[in-house]
Scaffold this active site. Structure first.
Site, PDB file in Angstrom:
ATOM      1  CB  SER A   5      -0.954   0.020   1.203  1.00 52.44           C
ATOM      2  OG  SER A   5      -0.217  -0.003   2.416  1.00 52.44           O
ATOM      3  CB  ILE A   6       4.189   2.154   1.347  1.00 48.86           C
ATOM      4  CG1 ILE A   6       3.828   1.882   2.811  1.00 48.86           C
ATOM      5  CG2 ILE A   6       5.138   3.342   1.229  1.00 48.86           C
ATOM      6  CD1 ILE A   6       4.997   1.414   3.669  1.00 48.86           C
TER       7      ILE A   6
END
Length: 143
Positions: A5-6
């Site tokens: 997700s980063i």
């Protein structure tokens, strides 16, 4: 850009994400750069290995043109052992090596940039997540 997700949210405009800054830097210097974001929220290295062949297939026709690949994984792997995203440190190491080998084989002309997960601010994490605190600096070290 390949990761969790980063990486997935790195192209956000608000707050300004690192992928957006990278795209802007390359387009301002080289006039054009296509940034392909393959960030998958919640993924760990085990799951990333499962989708690597699909990613390689998707970009097969472009392999000679791929200049840089970023790989940012490990935040979800560092969850506590009771969490479904947890990956033991020895498996994490093995998975990461397999991902690097696979990416180098599929994109031999590309520079591979490994990005470590950012440090965990346990106080902020607990405040945001209601005290879960399952990703801590100790977990990232394999303690």
């Amino acid at each position: 850009l390949f990761g969790d997700s980063i990486t997935q949210y790195s192209m956000k405009a608000e707050p300004l994400g690192w992928g957006t800054l990278l795209a802007e830097s390359y387009t301002s210097v080289y006039r054009s750069a296509d940034i392909v974001n393959r960030g998958f929220s919640g993924y760990n290295t085990r799951w990333a290995l499962l989708i690597l062949p699909k990613l390689e297939e998707e970009l097969r026709g472009l392999s000679e043109r791929v200049g840089i690949i970023t790989l940012l994984l490990g935040s979800n792997d560092a969850a506590t052992s009771t969490h479904r995203q947890h990956v033991p440190i020895d498996e994490f190491r093995s998975n990461l090596l397999a991902l690097v080998s696979g990416l180098r084989a599929a994109f031999p002309n590309a520079t591979l940039v490994l990005i470590t997960p950012p440090p965990v601010n346990k106080v902020a994490w607990d405040a945001e997540r209601g005290g879960c605190g399952d990703r801590t600096p100790d977990r990232a070290r394999g303690d």
